[in-house]
Structures are given as structure tokens and as C-alpha cells.
Design a protein around this motif. Structure first.
Motif, mmCIF file in Angstrom:
data_model
loop_
_atom_site.group_PDB
_atom_site.id
_atom_site.type_symbol
_atom_site.label_atom_id
_atom_site.label_comp_id
_atom_site.label_asym_id
_atom_site.label_seq_id
_atom_site.Cartn_x
_atom_site.Cartn_y
_atom_site.Cartn_z
ATOM 1 N N PRO A 331 82.324 -59.544 -190.755
ATOM 2 C CA PRO A 331 81.138 -60.235 -191.265
ATOM 3 C C PRO A 331 81.370 -60.805 -192.664
ATOM 4 O O PRO A 331 80.862 -61.871 -192.994
ATOM 5 C CB PRO A 331 80.081 -59.136 -191.281
ATOM 6 N N GLN A 332 82.169 -60.099 -193.483
ATOM 7 C CA GLN A 332 82.438 -60.615 -194.826
ATOM 8 C C GLN A 332 83.062 -62.002 -194.778
ATOM 9 O O GLN A 332 82.736 -62.869 -195.580
ATOM 10 C CB GLN A 332 83.371 -59.680 -195.603
ATOM 11 N N ASP A 333 84.012 -62.183 -193.822
ATOM 12 C CA ASP A 333 84.667 -63.483 -193.698
ATOM 13 C C ASP A 333 83.644 -64.572 -193.384
ATOM 14 O O ASP A 333 83.684 -65.664 -193.947
ATOM 15 C CB ASP A 333 85.719 -63.452 -192.584
ATOM 16 N N SER A 334 82.731 -64.252 -192.448
ATOM 17 C CA SER A 334 81.717 -65.238 -192.061
ATOM 18 C C SER A 334 80.842 -65.607 -193.252
ATOM 19 O O SER A 334 80.565 -66.783 -193.492
ATOM 20 C CB SER A 334 80.817 -64.675 -190.974
ATOM 21 N N ILE A 335 80.401 -64.586 -193.978
ATOM 22 C CA ILE A 335 79.500 -64.825 -195.096
ATOM 23 C C ILE A 335 80.220 -65.636 -196.171
ATOM 24 O O ILE A 335 79.667 -66.562 -196.759
ATOM 25 C CB ILE A 335 78.982 -63.481 -195.642
ATOM 26 N N GLN A 336 81.480 -65.272 -196.395
ATOM 27 C CA GLN A 336 82.316 -66.009 -197.345
ATOM 28 C C GLN A 336 82.339 -67.495 -196.984
ATOM 29 O O GLN A 336 82.258 -68.360 -197.836
ATOM 30 C CB GLN A 336 83.743 -65.450 -197.276
ATOM 31 N N ALA A 337 82.455 -67.756 -195.673
ATOM 32 C CA ALA A 337 82.536 -69.136 -195.212
ATOM 33 C C ALA A 337 81.194 -69.844 -195.283
ATOM 34 O O ALA A 337 81.129 -71.064 -195.199
ATOM 35 C CB ALA A 337 83.072 -69.159 -193.782
ATOM 36 N N GLY A 338 80.116 -69.084 -195.432
ATOM 37 C CA GLY A 338 78.804 -69.710 -195.540
ATOM 38 C C GLY A 338 77.959 -69.593 -194.282
ATOM 39 O O GLY A 338 77.130 -70.447 -193.996
ATOM 40 N N ILE A 339 78.184 -68.511 -193.519
ATOM 41 C CA ILE A 339 77.399 -68.287 -192.311
ATOM 42 C C ILE A 339 76.574 -67.021 -192.512
ATOM 43 O O ILE A 339 77.076 -66.024 -193.031
ATOM 44 C CB ILE A 339 78.318 -68.093 -191.084
ATOM 45 N N GLY A 340 75.318 -67.066 -192.134
ATOM 46 C CA GLY A 340 74.466 -65.884 -192.232
ATOM 47 C C GLY A 340 73.897 -65.537 -190.875
ATOM 48 O O GLY A 340 73.597 -66.415 -190.082
ATOM 49 N N LEU A 341 73.773 -64.247 -190.600
ATOM 50 C CA LEU A 341 73.254 -63.810 -189.297
ATOM 51 C C LEU A 341 71.962 -63.025 -189.493
ATOM 52 O O LEU A 341 71.907 -62.112 -190.297
ATOM 53 C CB LEU A 341 74.281 -62.933 -188.585
ATOM 54 N N LEU A 414 65.432 -63.518 -194.159
ATOM 55 C CA LEU A 414 65.692 -64.950 -194.336
ATOM 56 C C LEU A 414 65.943 -65.263 -195.814
ATOM 57 O O LEU A 414 66.873 -66.004 -196.156
ATOM 58 C CB LEU A 414 64.501 -65.746 -193.800
ATOM 59 N N ALA A 415 65.135 -64.659 -196.682
ATOM 60 C CA ALA A 415 65.302 -64.872 -198.121
ATOM 61 C C ALA A 415 66.689 -64.455 -198.580
ATOM 62 O O ALA A 415 67.297 -65.090 -199.441
ATOM 63 C CB ALA A 415 64.248 -64.086 -198.901
ATOM 64 N N ARG A 416 67.207 -63.399 -197.956
ATOM 65 C CA ARG A 416 68.541 -62.928 -198.325
ATOM 66 C C ARG A 416 69.573 -64.039 -198.141
ATOM 67 O O ARG A 416 70.410 -64.283 -198.990
ATOM 68 C CB ARG A 416 68.917 -61.729 -197.453
ATOM 69 N N TRP A 417 69.465 -64.727 -196.995
ATOM 70 C CA TRP A 417 70.477 -65.751 -196.720
ATOM 71 C C TRP A 417 70.223 -67.019 -197.520
ATOM 72 O O TRP A 417 71.155 -67.745 -197.842
ATOM 73 C CB TRP A 417 70.557 -66.037 -195.233
ATOM 74 N N LEU A 418 68.958 -67.281 -197.838
ATOM 75 C CA LEU A 418 68.681 -68.441 -198.686
ATOM 76 C C LEU A 418 69.175 -68.172 -200.097
ATOM 77 O O LEU A 418 69.685 -69.056 -200.783
ATOM 78 C CB LEU A 418 67.188 -68.747 -198.689
ATOM 79 N N PHE A 419 69.027 -66.927 -200.530
ATOM 80 C CA PHE A 419 69.529 -66.541 -201.849
ATOM 81 C C PHE A 419 71.046 -66.674 -201.881
ATOM 82 O O PHE A 419 71.621 -67.159 -202.849
ATOM 83 C CB PHE A 419 69.108 -65.101 -202.150
ATOM 84 N N LYS A 420 71.666 -66.279 -200.797
ATOM 85 C CA LYS A 420 73.124 -66.396 -200.704
ATOM 86 C C LYS A 420 73.519 -67.865 -200.538
ATOM 87 O O LYS A 420 74.655 -68.242 -200.764
ATOM 88 C CB LYS A 420 73.616 -65.561 -199.513
ATOM 89 N N ASP A 421 72.570 -68.679 -200.159
ATOM 90 C CA ASP A 421 72.764 -70.118 -199.994
ATOM 91 C C ASP A 421 73.831 -70.429 -198.952
ATOM 92 O O ASP A 421 74.785 -71.157 -199.211
ATOM 93 C CB ASP A 421 73.121 -70.774 -201.341
ATOM 94 N N VAL A 422 73.669 -69.859 -197.747
ATOM 95 C CA VAL A 422 74.595 -70.177 -196.664
ATOM 96 C C VAL A 422 74.191 -71.514 -196.044
ATOM 97 O O VAL A 422 73.061 -71.966 -196.202
ATOM 98 C CB VAL A 422 74.583 -69.084 -195.572
ATOM 99 N N ASP A 423 75.121 -72.138 -195.346
ATOM 100 C CA ASP A 423 74.843 -73.439 -194.731
ATOM 101 C C ASP A 423 74.527 -73.319 -193.258
ATOM 102 O O ASP A 423 73.900 -74.181 -192.674
ATOM 103 C CB ASP A 423 76.041 -74.375 -194.909
#
Lengths: 510, 334
Positions: A331-341, A414-423
Motif C-alpha cells: 500500500p505504501q507504494d500505491s500511496i507514494q504513487a498518488g493512489i488512495g483506497l 475521504l478527507a485523509r486522501w484529500l489531505f494527502k492530495d492523491v490523484d
């Protein structure tokens, strides 16, 4: 509907049963009749009310109104104990067996046979189990520990166990879901055999072919109502009739999405394989697009996304993101790349319930704060901005998230991923367990995100939601992408007929 | 179908919207600080000796080792684990330091080696828990026994005595502070509680510990390397236990293989009394500090009021159970 009170070969009569959950009318005015010794199949998409109805028969839910007449006696509601003593037995999909215990022990667990000294009479337990196994003409050793059996073997143990209660009414919830093709035939024969002994069977399945093969009668559920009950004397019922009855909900009242401009492909999955023999998965995702993934529960949708996100290992496959190949092992790799689940189960896999709204929001994106020590004031201000933007109803940013409602909890994720600013955002059942108002708010947020250029993948069992929000829908069955639907093709009828496998690409396994 | 807008609001507001007053009352830390003050007031009025500077500093010195080890333990428990090996680690680190000293190594080097062993032991615990996937209880229970064996084996059961002055300074010095003489171990304890507090509550690493303890699965889906977090917390627990063990050895002037036997339970109890939930994700080190203080004051009090020494352990057990019961009652009320 006629009331058949006098006829004694009606074993179960449910009259005008209704049941409401907060925000959802799960059953409304359902009437249903079960005859002695018949196989009565129930079909309907996920959430049509089948499970709620079964739970009322097993006594785990009380109906709000209506009447149950069982063996000629009238009941307002049942309890699990009463239901069992009326001879109702259910074979659930979930695992109800103790893996370390033998087949025979499992069959009689809770009702152990005792000898004169009050100790467990193991021989008698085995003998009785063997009798049932023999009567079913299946091959099962009562002394094998259940954990040593194959999934289908375990399924047979469940059937043996339920028959040991000598039921009058047997309810089977997707009994063939776990079986391979050969064993499915066995199970179907077994069901016919059981019904010939005078046991009435309520049979729930998503596999329409097998329903048409074994059913004496078929009842279609939709949106908590009974659409129709059909006789099936020739065992050759026209499946397209069932499909037509399962769809046709009015989508007009539903959320309407504003169409937005969709850019070029940003994300591409090529030849993804989860197991050695599983089919290859290919799909693309465009900028600003909402891609819906449809399929029945158990079709392999969730597994696909888990492997993609790096939660489960995969055999092969490439993932391309903005023209570059990326490797995802965790999951770290995905998040690094800008993907949120955003997972299906907020409580188990989404939130740390005893932590505050602040901590749950910033946890994935702490890296954007410089330095090792956090400025808690900045953090609070940032989170407050999201609380305002997403309209999260919480008395304070310090509130533990377990005190929030389902919809507000979902907004925190949802706020978590917006804060992380994933695409890229992947939603697995975005509105599960959320009341109607919050649902619409979530839909609005998803639409706005797409308009801002984020790309969204949405797995959903709720067809209206898929149809209203998706720009494109792919349908998954048995771990395979069966078809891809665009614009006007995204209709309930299309999705259902592909998902149930009636319209096929010709290479399906059954 | 339209539902009234108020529905989701109603659901949210069922949780209380606490004002400052009730917030303080509902806070575990406040509860136990109140208990602490109550004990101090009662003891101060019933005994003539308790509230003397001398006695207070004795108490402080006596619980400083337990408290420091308890800060490390708190991180492990907040991260969803437990470290049963911390008592043995205290003894082992003390013995290693003492052995180095008796080989003639310098004080600083010896202490660093002792601390290094503490970190190493914790790191092994971390491997056992995160790589070998052993339940923390089992992994650290095994470690508890292994280390105790080392303590006996390396010393052949004999305590190491005649430690150099420079080393004894650490545990036996009092620093002049206005009119008081504050024991150095107590100051070291204060230093560690502040460092631990900042780490847990104000850094990314600390947040990650809470997240992993609160919901490990969700944390890893949020991109947190849960394994790394576990290495860190067990290593820190080992390090903090080693600090406690070295201070203890310095104070006693002897490194005995039997030292710190059963201390792990006091260390865990201090954390639990302090409101650190064994379920993980909850509490902070100030609680562990107050928890350790309450236990030591209770011991001290039992002596001062002439409570039979043989019964002390029962009294302390009763306090642990009551503290946790009060905490659960407080939580249910919320």
C-alpha cells in the motif's frame, strides 16, 4: 393476494411483511408462500431484500408489520430458538464450522450425544453422522477434522449438519458459491433429493441457470418487494423474464451527476494476474473520469483492487501511471504513487476508531509537514478546513471518530486522501451503511473531485449509484472483466445480464 | 426517499459535547492525578514523616527506574503490543554495564554498551513480533526467560560489586536545587518523560505508533510501515528499560542477577493505572508517570502506616484492579 389459511400443504405463509432500517425500507409488504416439499428459489440483486426476509424467517430480525403462518399457526415474529423448533434450518454462506473439530463433532456441536455417565458418546455421534452421510450418497469421513477438507467438502458438512436437526424447512443461501462445476451438479442433485423427502427448500442463488434447473417455483425480489412468483414445472424457465423483473427501477429520483470533461488516460493496468490460472485483467482510467466496477459480491472485484493496491500479492502485470511504469508491492507504494483506497469496511480497515478526527485525517499525509516535530496548531487548522469543506459533522476536531455517524466517518476517510492530495481514488462500496442524505453528499463530493481532475475507480453493488455516477462501467464475473459499458450502454439491464452471466462473452467457465 | 436532514445530525450529537469542566472530569489523567493528590493529602495528615523532603525524594528516586522503563513500555502498549521482557532487560543491561566496568572500561563506554544491549534486545523482540509474527506476549515472555538465564549464566549467579565511583555518581547523587537536594535519577526521569511525550504526541513517528495501535490494518492502508513502527517501539522499550536498569544498578551499587525480578509487572501496571489501554492506541506517558508514582507512594505509605510487609503485594494488586475499574466506569459513562 389470496390468503390460503386453510390449506395445510402450505408450510410457511408470510403475509404483508415490512421491515424498515434507519433510512432504508428493506422489505415492504412482502407476501410469500412455501409449499411442502417444494424447491422455492429466490432471486434478486444484492440489497433486494432477500437476506432481510431470510433473517425474519430465522428469527434474527423482527418484522415491523405483517404476519407469519408456519404449520398453520400465526406468529407476529420469531426468535432464533422458536424458528429452530419450528423446523427451520439455514445453511449460511459464512463459516459456521469449528476447523479443529471432526466432521461428526461439528455436526453435533451444541447438541452432543451423551452416554449413561453423562460423557460424550463419540461412537453414537459418528454413527448418526454416517447415517446422514449415507442417506445423501456423498463421500465424507465423519472422523476427519474439518480444516483438512476442501472448501466444497466443508460445504457438504454444513448441509449434513443442518439435516441432523431434521428440519422441515431448509434455507440455503448461495450453497453452490463455493463449489466447482462438478460439485455443483452434486449439490443440485442433493437439493432435489432433500426436497423429495418432504423437506421444503428455500434456495437463494445468483446462478440463474441452476435455478431454472431445480426450482419448482421462483420468486423475484426487488427493492424490498416481491415482483412475482413463477411456477417452473418444465424446469426450463426463461431467464430473460427473471432479468427483466430484477431491473427496471426508476433512476429518476436518484442523484444526477453533472457531466464533466474527461482528459486522456492517466492510469493503465496491463495483464494483471492474481493467480497462475486466473484471467488477465486490463483496463484504463482517464483524468476526471469515474470508472465503475460492477459485479456480484464474490465476483472478484474486491480481490482485483486489493492486488492492484498492493494489499495482496499478484503473479504478473504492469501498472502505468502518467506514461511511466510504476511498481506496487505494498500500500505504501500505491500511496507514494498518488493512489488512495477507501475500503468497504470503515471500522475494520479504514479508521482507527479511538483516535481523533485530526489524527485520522492527517495520518497518511504527515510527510508534507517539514521537520520532525509537528506543529499541532497548523495541523488543526488544516483539518478544520477539511471539516468545513466536506461538511463533516463533529463537535470538535479532537472528537474520537467512533462517535461520528457512518456518513461523517466516510468523509473523514475521504478527507485523509484529500489531505494527502492523491490523484487517483479507489472507492470500495462508497456508501455502504450510510443514510440517504449523506449518500447524496458523498456523491456530490465524488463528482466535484472528478471535475477537479481527479480520477475515481468505484466498486459498487448499488446499481443506481453505479449508473448515476460512472462515466464508464466494467463488469466483472469470476475474476474476469466480462465487458465494458459506455454512456448509453450503462443500464441496469445490461449490467445485470452481464453480471449474472446470461449475456456472455462465450468464454465463461460455466 | 427523502429523509429529514436532521437524521445524521442527531446521530452525531448523541456523543457529548463536553465543556471544559466535564472534559477535565472525564479525562483519565485528571482522575488519577486526583487520586494521587488524595493519597498525598491523606498520608501528609496521618503520618508525620511522609511529607518531609527527604521521604518525598526517596520515593521519587525509588520509582524513577520503574517509571523510565514504563515510558518505553507505554509506547509498546500504545502501539498494540506488550513487552514482558523489560524487567529482565533492566537486570541484563545493569549486568552488562557492570561487567564492562569491571573489565576496566570507562564509565561512559560501559553505559553505552549497556544501552546498546537494551536496544538490541528490543530489536530482537521487534523481529519476533513483526517478522516471525509471534504474539507479543509469547515473544517477550520467551525473551524474559532467556535474558534472566543470561544474567545468571554470565555471572555464575554472583552479584558484581565494587563498581567505580564515577558510575555510582549517577544513581546516588543529589543536586542542590534551592533548598532541596533533588536526586539525579528523578531529574533523568523528568527528562525522559518530556522526551517521550514530545515524541509520542508531536512527531510523525509518534502518530504512527497511535495509528498502528488503534488499527494496524487501517494504518498500513494509509501507507504506514507497521513493521517499522514495531521495530521502533520494541527497541525503544529495550532502551528505556536499559536506562532504568543502569540507574538501578548505580543506585544499589551492585549488579545482581536476581535484580528487577518481576519488575515487568510493575512497569506494565504503571502504564495501565495511567490509563494506557492494553487494546492499544490510547493514553500517554504522563499517565505512566503518575501510575508509577501512585504505586511507589502506596508502597511507601504501607510501610509508614505499619501495614504488614507480607501483605503489601495484595494491596497493590487491589489498587491496580480498582484503577482500571474506575477507568472503565468513566469510559462507559461517556
Amino acid at each position: 393476494m389470496t390468503i390460503y389459511r386453510s390449506e395445510d400443504h402450505f408450510i410457511v405463509q408470510a403475509h404483508h411483511i415490512s421491515k424498515t432500517f434507519p433510512g432504508v425500507k428493506a422489505l415492504s409488504d412482502v407476501s410469500f408462500i412455501l409449499r411442502e416439499g417444494e424447491i422455492h428459489c429466490i432471486v434478486g440483486e444484492n440489497g433486494a431484500g432477500k437476506s432481510t426476509f431470510i433473517k425474519i424467517l430465522t428469527g434474527s430480525l423482527r418484522p415491523d408489520s405483517g404476519e407469519l403462518v408456519i404449520h398453520g399457526k400465526s406468529y407476529k415474529s420469531l426468535t432464533p430458538y422458536l424458528s429452530q423448533s419450528l423446523g427451520i434450518q439455514v445453511i449460511y454462506q459464512e463459516n459456521i464450522l469449528v476447523p479443529q473439530m471432526t466432521v461428526a463433532e461439528n455436526v453435533f456441536v451444541g447438541r452432543e450425544r451423551l452416554n449413561h455417565f453423562g460423557l460424550i458418546d463419540y461412537k453414537e455421534t459418528i454413527r448418526l453422522t454416517q447415517t446422514i452421510i449415507d442417506s445423501l450418497k456423498i463421500n465424507l469421513d465423519p472422523e476427519t477434522p474439518v480444516e483438512k477438507l476442501s472448501p466444497s467438502g466443508q460445504q457438504f458438512v454444513k448441509i449434513v449438519k443442518s439435516l441432523a436437526y431434521e428440519p422441515r424447512i431448509l434455507i440455503m443461501d448461495e450453497p453452490t458459491a463455493m463449489f466447482n462445476v462438478k460439485d455443483v451438479e452434486m449439490v443440485l442433485n442433493l437439493v432435489k433429493d432433500i426436497s423429495r423427502r418432504g423437506i421444503s427448500v428455500i434456495y437463494i442463488s445468483h446462478r440463474l441457470e441452476e435455478i431454472s434447473e431445480i426450482a419448482d417455483r421462483i420468486t423475484v425480489f426487488k427493492d424490498g418487494q416481491v415482483v412475482a412468483t413463477h411456477e417452473n414445472p418444465g424446469k426450463d424457465f426463461d431467464l430473460s423474464v427473471l432479468i427483466r423483473e430484477m431491473v427496471g427501477r426508476s433512476v429518476e429520483a436518484f442523484y444526477k451527476k453533472d457531466r464533466n470533461t474527461i482528459g486522456e488516460v492517466v492510469f493503465e493496468v496491463k495483464n494483471l494476474r492474481l493467480h497462475h490460472h486466473s484471467p488477465e485483467i486490463n483496463f484504463t482510467l482517464k483524468k476526471g473520469e469515474i470508472l465503475g466496477i460492477a459485479g456480484l459480491v464474490g465476483s472478484g472485484r474486491t480481490e482485483m483492487i486489493r492486488a492492484l493496491f498492493g494489499m495482496d500479492p499478484k503473479i504478473s502485470g504492469e501498472v502505468w501511471y502518467r506514461g511511466k511504469r510504476i511498481t506496487i508491492h505494498s500500500p505504501q507504494d500505491s500511496i507514494q504513487a498518488g493512489i488512495g483506497l477507501i475500503t468497504e469496511d470503515r471500522h475494520k480497515t479504514g479508521l482507527a476508531l479511538n483516535l481523533s478526527v485530526i489524527k485520522n485525517t492527517t495520518i497518511a499525509g504527515l510527510d508534507q509537514y517539514p521537520g520532525p516535530i509537528l506543529n499541532l496548531t497548523t495541523e488543526k487548522t488544516d483539518v478544520e478546513q477539511f471539516i468545513q469543506e466536506l461538511d463533516i459533522k463533529t463537535p470538535s476536531p479532537y472528537q474520537e471518530v467512533r462517535f461520528l455517524s457512518g456518513g461523517n466517518q466516510q468523509k473523514v476517510v475521504l478527507a485523509r486522501w484529500l489531505f494527502k492530495d492523491v490523484d487517483i481514488l479507489i472507492f470500495d462500496e462508497p456508501t455502504i451503511g450510510i443514510d440517504v442524505n449523506s449518500k447524496n453528499e458523498i456523491y456530490k463530493l465524488m463528482t466535484e473531485l472528478a471535475q477537479k481532475g481527479k480520477s475515481i475507480i468505484m466498486i459498487s453493488s448499488e446499481l443506481p449509484e453505479l449508473i448515476a455516477l460512472s462515466d464508464r462501467v466494467i463488469v466483472v464475473k469470476n475474476g474476469r472483466i466480462i465487458t465494458e459499458l459506455d454512456d448509453d450502454e450503462i443500464t441496469e439491464e445490461n449490467i445485470i445480464s452481464y453480471a449474472f452471466g446470461v449475456t456472455d462473452d462465450g468464454q465463461s467457465e460455466e | 426517499m427523502p429523509t429529514p436532514k436532521t437524521e445524521s445530525d442527531a446521530e452525531t450529537t448523541t456523543s457529548p459535547q463536553p465543556g471544559i469542566g466535564s472534559k477535565l472530569l472525564n479525562n483519565q489523567l485528571t482522575t488519577i492525578i486526583l487520586i494521587l493528590f488524595l493519597m498525598i493529602i491523606l498520608l501528609g495528615s496521618f503520618t508525620r514523616t511522609f511529607l518531609t523532603a527527604n521521604n518525598i525524594f526517596n520515593v521519587l528516586r525509588a520509582f524513577s527506574w520503574i517509571a523510565i522503563a514504563s515510558f518505553g513500555q507505554s509506547m509498546v502498549i500504545i502501539g498494540g503490543g506488550i513487552d514482558l521482557s523489560s524487567g529482565s532487560t533492566m537486570a541484563f543491561a545493569g549486568i552488562m554495564t557492570a561487567m564492562m566496568l569491571s573489565y576496566g572500561l570507562g564509565v561512559l563506554v560501559s553505559i553505552l554498551i549497556g544501552l546498546g544491549f537494551g536496544v538490541f534486545i528490543g530489536f530482537i523482540n521487534g523481529i519476533l513480533v513483526s517478522q516471525a509474527k509471534l504474539p507479543p506476549f509469547i515473544a517477550t515472555l520467551g525473551m524474559l526467560s532467556i535474558l534472566r538465564g543470561f544474567c545468571y549464566g554470565l555471572t555464575s549467579g554472583w552479584p558484581i560489586r565494587d563498581l567505580p565511583r564515577g558510575f555510582l555518581f549517577l544513581g546516588q547523587t543529589d543536586l542542590a536545587f534551592y533548598i532541596w537536594k533533588v536526586p539525579l535519577p528523578a531529574l533523568i526521569m523528568v527528562f525522559f518523560v518530556i522526551i517521550s511525550y514530545i515524541y509520542l504526541s508531536k512527531t510523525k513517528g509518534g502518530y504512527h505508533i497511535y495509528a498502528v495501535g488503534g488499527n494496524e490494518y487501517a494504518a498500513s492502508l494509509a501507507g504506514i510501515d507497521a513493521k517499522r513502527v514495531k521495530y521502533v517501539i520494541y527497541s525503544l522499550s529495550g532502551l528505556f528499560a536499559a536506562v532504568g536498569g543502569i540507574l538501578m544498578t548505580s543506585r544499589l551499587g551492585v549488579a545482581a542477577p536476581t535484580a528487577a525480578q518481576g519488575y515487568e509487572l510493575d512497569i506494565i501496571a504503571a502504564a495501565v493505572i495511567g490509563g494506557i489501554s492494553l487494546n492499544g492506541g490510547e493514553g500517554n506517558v504522563w499517565g505512566a508517570l503518575v501510575g508509577a508514582a501512585i504505586m511507589q507512594i502506596l508502597r511507601n505509605a504501607l510501610v509508614l502506616v505499619g501495614f504488614p510487609a507480607y501483605w503489601q503485594s495484595s494491596a497493590i494488586g487491589a489498587v491496580i484492579i480498582s484503577a482500571v475499574m474506575i477507568d472503565q466506569y468513566r469510559k462507559r459513562r461517556i
